[in-house]
Design a protein around this motif. Structure first.
Motif, PDB file in Angstrom:
ATOM      1  N   TYR A   1     -10.353   6.307   5.033  1.00 32.00           N
ATOM      2  CA  TYR A   1      -9.191   6.537   4.379  1.00 32.00           C
ATOM      3  C   TYR A   1      -8.679   5.883   3.070  1.00 32.00           C
ATOM      4  CZ  TYR A   1      -8.913   7.985   9.279  1.00 32.00           C
ATOM      5  OH  TYR A   1      -9.135   8.604  10.469  1.00 32.00           O
ATOM      6  N   VAL A   2      -9.959   5.301   2.451  1.00 29.11           N
ATOM      7  CA  VAL A   2      -9.763   4.482   1.068  1.00 29.11           C
ATOM      8  C   VAL A   2     -10.971   4.973   0.301  1.00 29.11           C
ATOM      9  CG1 VAL A   2      -8.387   2.645   1.899  1.00 29.11           C
ATOM     10  CG2 VAL A   2     -10.672   2.436   1.890  1.00 29.11           C
ATOM     11  N   ARG A   3     -10.599   4.813  -1.086  1.00 27.81           N
ATOM     12  CA  ARG A   3     -12.024   5.005  -2.015  1.00 27.81           C
ATOM     13  C   ARG A   3     -12.928   3.825  -1.754  1.00 27.81           C
ATOM     14  NH1 ARG A   3     -11.146   6.797  -8.134  1.00 27.81           N
ATOM     15  NH2 ARG A   3     -13.065   6.730  -8.962  1.00 27.81           N
ATOM     16  N   GLU A   4     -12.544   2.706  -2.010  1.00 33.04           N
ATOM     17  CA  GLU A   4     -13.628   1.673  -1.949  1.00 33.04           C
ATOM     18  C   GLU A   4     -12.843   0.377  -1.256  1.00 33.04           C
ATOM     19  OE1 GLU A   4     -15.535   2.304  -6.273  1.00 33.04           O
ATOM     20  OE2 GLU A   4     -13.620   1.350  -6.324  1.00 33.04           O
ATOM     21  N   ILE A   5     -13.723  -0.524  -1.150  1.00 30.83           N
ATOM     22  CA  ILE A   5     -13.135  -1.689  -0.267  1.00 30.83           C
ATOM     23  C   ILE A   5     -12.324  -2.546  -0.973  1.00 30.83           C
ATOM     24  CG2 ILE A   5     -14.790  -3.411  -1.533  1.00 30.83           C
ATOM     25  CD1 ILE A   5     -15.280  -4.980   1.148  1.00 30.83           C
ATOM     26  N   GLU A   6     -12.170  -2.324  -2.231  1.00 31.30           N
ATOM     27  CA  GLU A   6     -10.629  -2.810  -3.011  1.00 31.30           C
ATOM     28  C   GLU A   6      -9.595  -2.327  -2.429  1.00 31.30           C
ATOM     29  OE1 GLU A   6     -13.662  -1.658  -4.481  1.00 31.30           O
ATOM     30  OE2 GLU A   6     -14.228  -3.198  -6.075  1.00 31.30           O
ATOM     31  N   ASN A   7      -9.525  -1.135  -2.091  1.00 30.05           N
ATOM     32  CA  ASN A   7      -8.279  -0.469  -1.690  1.00 30.05           C
ATOM     33  C   ASN A   7      -7.975  -0.943  -0.362  1.00 30.05           C
ATOM     34  OD1 ASN A   7     -10.209   1.952  -3.203  1.00 30.05           O
ATOM     35  ND2 ASN A   7      -8.155   1.629  -4.051  1.00 30.05           N
ATOM     36  N   LEU A   8      -8.672  -1.780   0.364  1.00 25.36           N
ATOM     37  CA  LEU A   8      -8.145  -2.440   1.542  1.00 25.36           C
ATOM     38  C   LEU A   8      -7.293  -3.566   1.144  1.00 25.36           C
ATOM     39  CD1 LEU A   8     -11.283  -2.070   3.572  1.00 25.36           C
ATOM     40  CD2 LEU A   8      -9.508  -0.798   3.731  1.00 25.36           C
ATOM     41  N   ILE A   9      -7.334  -3.893  -0.116  1.00 30.64           N
ATOM     42  CA  ILE A   9      -6.258  -5.178  -0.376  1.00 30.64           C
ATOM     43  C   ILE A   9      -4.780  -4.876   0.075  1.00 30.64           C
ATOM     44  CG2 ILE A   9      -5.455  -6.464  -2.098  1.00 30.64           C
ATOM     45  CD1 ILE A   9      -8.065  -6.209  -3.570  1.00 30.64           C
ATOM     46  N   PRO A  10      -4.130  -5.392   0.902  1.00 31.86           N
ATOM     47  CA  PRO A  10      -2.872  -5.241   1.400  1.00 31.86           C
ATOM     48  C   PRO A  10      -1.918  -4.874   0.221  1.00 31.86           C
ATOM     49  CG  PRO A  10      -3.482  -7.006   2.752  1.00 31.86           C
ATOM     50  CD  PRO A  10      -4.727  -6.754   1.494  1.00 31.86           C
ATOM     51  N   LEU A  11      -1.028  -3.764   0.301  1.00 26.65           N
ATOM     52  CA  LEU A  11      -0.036  -3.685  -0.767  1.00 26.65           C
ATOM     53  C   LEU A  11       0.732  -4.545  -0.982  1.00 26.65           C
ATOM     54  CD1 LEU A  11       0.979  -1.439  -2.955  1.00 26.65           C
ATOM     55  CD2 LEU A  11       2.305  -0.525  -1.144  1.00 26.65           C
ATOM     56  N   SER A  12       1.339  -5.356   0.078  1.00 26.41           N
ATOM     57  CA  SER A  12       2.006  -6.503  -0.008  1.00 26.41           C
ATOM     58  C   SER A  12       1.628  -7.580  -0.915  1.00 26.41           C
ATOM     59  CB  SER A  12       2.341  -7.286   1.219  1.00 26.41           C
ATOM     60  OG  SER A  12       1.273  -7.466   1.906  1.00 26.41           O
ATOM     61  N   TYR A  13       0.259  -7.781  -0.958  1.00 25.38           N
ATOM     62  CA  TYR A  13      -0.196  -8.691  -1.868  1.00 25.38           C
ATOM     63  C   TYR A  13      -0.212  -8.209  -3.203  1.00 25.38           C
ATOM     64  CZ  TYR A  13      -3.716 -11.578  -4.391  1.00 25.38           C
ATOM     65  OH  TYR A  13      -4.408 -12.403  -5.115  1.00 25.38           O
ATOM     66  N   LEU A  14      -0.610  -6.925  -3.498  1.00 24.95           N
ATOM     67  CA  LEU A  14      -0.728  -6.648  -4.652  1.00 24.95           C
ATOM     68  C   LEU A  14       0.909  -6.392  -5.542  1.00 24.95           C
ATOM     69  CD1 LEU A  14      -3.063  -3.547  -4.481  1.00 24.95           C
ATOM     70  CD2 LEU A  14      -3.672  -5.653  -5.386  1.00 24.95           C
ATOM     71  N   SER A  15       1.741  -5.888  -4.746  1.00 26.83           N
ATOM     72  CA  SER A  15       3.297  -6.051  -5.150  1.00 26.83           C
ATOM     73  C   SER A  15       3.559  -7.375  -5.647  1.00 26.83           C
ATOM     74  CB  SER A  15       4.066  -5.753  -3.852  1.00 26.83           C
ATOM     75  OG  SER A  15       3.751  -4.380  -3.340  1.00 26.83           O
ATOM     76  N   LYS A  16       3.079  -8.554  -4.953  1.00 27.74           N
ATOM     77  CA  LYS A  16       3.502  -9.621  -5.379  1.00 27.74           C
ATOM     78  C   LYS A  16       3.243 -10.226  -6.821  1.00 27.74           C
ATOM     79  CE  LYS A  16       4.548 -11.699  -0.819  1.00 27.74           C
ATOM     80  NZ  LYS A  16       3.851 -12.678   0.262  1.00 27.74           N
ATOM     81  N   ARG A  17       1.727  -9.747  -7.055  1.00 28.83           N
ATOM     82  CA  ARG A  17       0.998 -10.167  -8.121  1.00 28.83           C
ATOM     83  C   ARG A  17       1.137  -9.105  -9.309  1.00 28.83           C
ATOM     84  NH1 ARG A  17      -4.664 -13.188  -7.985  1.00 28.83           N
ATOM     85  NH2 ARG A  17      -4.911 -13.308 -10.180  1.00 28.83           N
ATOM     86  N   TYR A  18       1.467  -7.930  -8.829  1.00 28.50           N
ATOM     87  CA  TYR A  18       1.644  -7.277  -9.875  1.00 28.50           C
ATOM     88  C   TYR A  18       2.918  -6.372  -9.996  1.00 28.50           C
ATOM     89  CZ  TYR A  18      -3.484  -7.832 -10.224  1.00 28.50           C
ATOM     90  OH  TYR A  18      -4.633  -8.565 -10.151  1.00 28.50           O
ATOM     91  N   ALA A  19       3.857  -6.935  -9.656  1.00 31.88           N
ATOM     92  CA  ALA A  19       5.267  -6.377  -9.487  1.00 31.88           C
ATOM     93  C   ALA A  19       5.786  -5.705 -10.536  1.00 31.88           C
ATOM     94  CB  ALA A  19       6.251  -7.754  -9.081  1.00 31.88           C
ATOM     95  N   SER A  20       5.340  -5.984 -11.822  1.00 33.82           N
ATOM     96  CA  SER A  20       5.934  -5.479 -13.212  1.00 33.82           C
ATOM     97  C   SER A  20       5.031  -3.987 -13.362  1.00 33.82           C
ATOM     98  CB  SER A  20       5.757  -6.395 -14.419  1.00 33.82           C
ATOM     99  OG  SER A  20       4.378  -6.579 -14.432  1.00 33.82           O
ATOM    100  N   GLU A  21       4.105  -3.601 -12.580  1.00 35.59           N
ATOM    101  CA  GLU A  21       3.204  -2.646 -12.821  1.00 35.59           C
ATOM    102  C   GLU A  21       4.096  -1.201 -12.240  1.00 35.59           C
ATOM    103  OE1 GLU A  21       0.547  -1.954 -14.477  1.00 35.59           O
ATOM    104  OE2 GLU A  21      -0.015  -4.177 -14.594  1.00 35.59           O
ATOM    105  N   GLU A  22       4.005  -0.187 -13.238  1.00 37.64           N
ATOM    106  CA  GLU A  22       4.766   1.113 -12.798  1.00 37.64           C
ATOM    107  C   GLU A  22       4.376   1.514 -11.319  1.00 37.64           C
ATOM    108  OE1 GLU A  22       5.683   5.456 -14.469  1.00 37.64           O
ATOM    109  OE2 GLU A  22       4.508   4.244 -15.620  1.00 37.64           O
ATOM    110  N   VAL A  23       2.955   1.763 -11.140  1.00 38.40           N
ATOM    111  CA  VAL A  23       2.631   2.324  -9.856  1.00 38.40           C
ATOM    112  C   VAL A  23       3.006   1.470  -8.664  1.00 38.40           C
ATOM    113  CG1 VAL A  23       0.627   3.281 -10.646  1.00 38.40           C
ATOM    114  CG2 VAL A  23       0.301   0.839 -10.161  1.00 38.40           C
ATOM    115  N   ILE A  24       3.365   0.135  -8.661  1.00 38.10           N
ATOM    116  CA  ILE A  24       3.948  -0.705  -7.879  1.00 38.10           C
ATOM    117  C   ILE A  24       5.411  -0.579  -7.507  1.00 38.10           C
ATOM    118  CG2 ILE A  24       4.488  -3.285  -7.146  1.00 38.10           C
ATOM    119  CD1 ILE A  24       1.460  -2.567  -6.844  1.00 38.10           C
ATOM    120  N   LYS A  25       5.841  -0.386  -8.613  1.00 38.45           N
ATOM    121  CA  LYS A  25       7.509  -0.077  -8.581  1.00 38.45           C
ATOM    122  C   LYS A  25       7.725   1.043  -7.943  1.00 38.45           C
ATOM    123  CE  LYS A  25       8.788  -2.468 -13.104  1.00 38.45           C
ATOM    124  NZ  LYS A  25       9.218  -2.367 -14.278  1.00 38.45           N
TER     125      LYS A  25
END
Length: 266
Positions: free
Chosen positions: A216-240
Motif C-alpha cells: 500500500y506504499v511505494r517505498e519504505i520511506e512512505n511508512l514514516i507516519p504523517l504525524s511526524y512529517l507534519s511536525k517537521r515539514y509543516a510549511s510544505e504545501e503537500v502537508i498543508k
C-alpha cells in the motif's frame, strides 16, 4: 521464527524415533537461546514434557513453553500472518499462512541462529526491525523481542543474496522489498521484487525463504507516519493540504509536482 511442532513429530517421540528426539532437542535449544518461538497444541506439549526419551534440560524448556502457551505464545501466533509447522513426513510446501516443513529439510537449518531479514539496504532493515518492536509494544507482547540477522542487498544484487539463502538452506529468510508504485491502483511490481520473485519461482518456492513487497506504499520511506512529517515539514504545501504521501518518492522531497503527476495518472 514462530515454529509449530506437528502431531506426527510427537508421535515419533513416543515411538522413540531418534530423528524426532533430535529435532525436539534442537527446538528446545533454539527456544532457550531466544532465537525462535516454539509451540504446539497443549496436549502435545504435555506429551513432550512427560516423555522419558528427552533430557531433563529440554523437558524443562518445554515446561516453560507449557506455562506460556495461553498468556504469551498463542497471542503472538494470533497476531502473525504466517509461521512454520514442522512435520515428520510429507513434502515441504508454502501455504497461505503456514510453511509446512518436512523434518529432513528442517534438519539443515541452523536453529541456534536467528532468522534473516533481507531488504534493499541496511537502513531499510533497521527500520523494519523498529516497526516490529513498535508492533510488539502496541499489542502488549512485551515478553518477546525481534530477533533477526539483518541482510542488505543493494538493489538488483538483492536477488543474489536471496539466491544464496535458498541454496545454503541454513536459515529462514524473509525479504521485504519496495513496490515502486506511483499511484494506488497500480499493478506494478518493484524491479528488485521481480528479480527476487523469479529466484523464488526458479527454486519452486523454497520452504526456508519468503519474499514480499510493500502493498500500500511505494517505498519504505512512505511508512514514516504523517504525524511526524507534519511536525517537521509543516510549511510544505503537500502537508498543508493533507495529501496522501503513500506514493511520493520522498527522496526527492515533498514537491507538489509529484502529487499532480499522481493525480493525473489516477
Amino acid at each position: 521464527m514462530l515454529i509449530e511442532i506437528g502431531k506426527d513429530i510427537v508421535d515419533g517421540l513416543e515411538r522413540e524415533n531418534a530423528a524426532a528426539i533430535q529435532i525436539l532437542e534442537y527446538l528446545g535449544m533454539a527456544y532457550r537461546n531466544c532465537k525462535h518461538i516454539v509451540f504446539a497444541d497443549r496436549h502435545l506439549v504435555a506429551k513432550i514434557v512427560n516423555s522419558g526419551f528427552l533430557t531433563e534440560g529440554v523437558k524443562n524448556v518445554f515446561r516453560d513453553i507449557q506455562s506460556s502457551l495461553a498468556t504469551e505464545i498463542f497471542p503472538v501466533r494470533d497476531h502473525m500472518q504466517f509461521w512454520v509447522k514442522l512435520l515428520f513426513s510429507g513434502h515441504s510446501v508454502r501455504q497461505d499462512h503456514i510453511i509446512l516443513v518436512n523434518m529432513n529439510d528442517f534438519m539443515t537449518l541452523e536453529l541456534y541462529e536467528e532468522s534473516h531479514l533481507l531488504a534493499e539496504n541496511i537502513y531499510d532493515c533497521k527500520f523494519y526491525e523498529q516497526i516490529g518492536r513498535y508492533y510488539l509494544r502496541e499489542n502488549n507482547l512485551l515478553w518477546t523481542d525481534v530477533c533477526l540477522l539483518l541482510l542488505q542487498g543493494g538493489g538488483s544484487p538483492t536477488c543474489r543474496v536471496y539466491r544464496e539463502e535458498i541454496v545454503k538452506k541454513q536459515h529462514f529468510c524473509l525479504a521485504i522489498l519496495d513496490s515502486d508504485k506511483r499511484y494506488p491502483k497500480s499493478t506494478k511490481e518493484g524491479g528488485t521484487y521481480k528479480l527476487v520473485k523469479k529466484e523464488d519461482c526458479d527454486a519452486a518456492q523454497p520452504c526456508n525463504c519468503v519474499a514480499t513487497q510493500l502493498r500500500y506504499v511505494r517505498e519504505i520511506e512512505n511508512l514514516i507516519p504523517l504525524s511526524y512529517l507534519s511536525k517537521r515539514y509543516a510549511s510544505e504545501e503537500v502537508i498543508k493540504k493533507k495529501i496522501d504521501l503513500c506514493f511520493f518518492d520522498l527522496k526527492d522531497g515533498l514537491m507538489p509536482k509529484v502529487f499532480w503527476y499522481v493525480e493525473a495518472v489516477e
